[in-house]
Design an enzyme around this catalytic site. Structure first.
Site, short mmCIF file in Angstrom:
data_model
loop_
_atom_site.label_atom_id
_atom_site.label_comp_id
_atom_site.label_asym_id
_atom_site.label_seq_id
_atom_site.Cartn_x
_atom_site.Cartn_y
_atom_site.Cartn_z
N THR A 53 17.25 -21.86 -6.05
CA THR A 53 16.97 -22.65 -4.86
C THR A 53 15.77 -23.54 -5.18
O THR A 53 14.66 -23.06 -5.38
CB THR A 53 16.65 -21.76 -3.66
OG1 THR A 53 17.79 -20.93 -3.38
CG2 THR A 53 16.35 -22.61 -2.42
N LYS A 128 21.57 -25.24 1.58
CA LYS A 128 20.84 -23.98 1.43
C LYS A 128 19.55 -24.00 2.25
O LYS A 128 19.21 -23.01 2.92
CB LYS A 128 20.52 -23.74 -0.04
CG LYS A 128 19.68 -22.49 -0.33
CD LYS A 128 20.40 -21.21 0.03
CE LYS A 128 19.55 -19.97 -0.23
NZ LYS A 128 19.36 -19.67 -1.65
N LYS A 203 9.30 -19.63 0.58
CA LYS A 203 9.54 -20.74 -0.35
C LYS A 203 10.66 -21.64 0.17
O LYS A 203 10.54 -22.87 0.19
CB LYS A 203 9.91 -20.21 -1.73
CG LYS A 203 10.11 -21.30 -2.78
CD LYS A 203 10.91 -20.83 -3.97
CE LYS A 203 12.38 -20.83 -3.68
NZ LYS A 203 13.22 -20.67 -4.89
#
Length: 253
Positions: A53, A128, A203
């Site tokens: 990611t 995502k 994050k």
């Protein structure tokens, strides 16, 4: 097919002779480091699939670098955490050229139950970021509701039986219930050992907030979730599952 580690030399050895190389690393800087090493060590054309990611911009920069070296690149971040990886039920959201996606699909389907081509390079990362922003908000509001019902003297099992069959249901409850004894395999049953660590959720929320700022998109709930997870991680809980945020809710009056 190779899943590369963070050590570039080990990655070079693991990728030797591979036609398709998977990378899965904690951040874009590490992905760049490993791919640069692999492109230098193995200049032959191959397909690189990054399931990390990273930001949309980083994914597109990586694709440009890989293609400039004569290879092909897909960004294919996943949803499902450790439990999904173990069960082979991950959801892949893929950005890149259609022909490359179809070549990669049989490999991705070994690891996941859902493989969705989201369009151009970077679009997998875009989805995502949005998905995990939703998940963070769900987990927080679920924690608030469960703590409220605890204080109203409702048994957690009764709450679960109703809500998991009603309009308030979500993955956060049906798979990742933050109270022990409700869902087999939930991190709450194991002192919140991470299926998906709070530090990683933070994050991803930062990436979502970066994208929101770049696109001038109002994300009120997303920003609240990012702030709450930042506080949670700063207090030393980054290594716990992100569902442990329920303990932060319990601590507040």
């Amino acid at each position: 097919m190779t899943r590369s580690g963070s050590n570039s030399v080990m990655a070079e050895d693991a990728a030797a002779g591979a036609e398709v190389v998977f990378t899965s690393l904690p951040n874009g800087g590490l992905v760049t480091q490993v791919l640069d090493s692999l492109l230098d060590a193995h200049p032959q054309p191959r397909l690189y699939i990054d399931v990390s990611t990273v930001s949309v911009a980083e994914a597109r920069e990586l694709a440009s670098t890989v293609r400039g070296a004569g290879s092909r690149f897909l960004d294919a971040p996943v949803s499902g955490g450790i439990a999904g990886a173990a069960a082979g039920t991950l959801a892949f959201m893929v950005g890149g050229v259609n022909e490359d996606v179809e070549e990669a699909r049989p490999l991705l389907e070994v690891m996941g139950k859902s493989v969705t081509h989201c369009g151009d390079t970077g679009n997998g990362q875009a989805v995502k970021a949005c998905n995990n922003m939703i998940l963070a908000v769900h987990q927080i509001v679920l924690a608030e509701a469960m703590v409220l019902d605890e204080r109203l003297c409702l048994e957690p099992q009764a709450f679960f039986d109703v809500v998991s069959n009603a309009t308030g249901n979500s993955w956060a409850l049906s798979v990742n219930a933050p109270v022990p004894g409700l869902v087999e395999g939930s991190p709450a049953n194991h002192d919140f050992a991470p299926g998906f660590a709070a530090a990683l959720m933070l994050k991803d929320l930062k990436l979502a907030m970066q994208a929101a700022e770049e696109t001038a998109t109002g994300t009120v709930l997303g920003r609240i979730a990012a702030e709450q997870y930042a506080d949670f991680v700063d207090e030393g809980h980054g290594g716990q599952d992100f569902s442990a945020i329920i303990n932060e809710v319990r601590a507040k009056r």
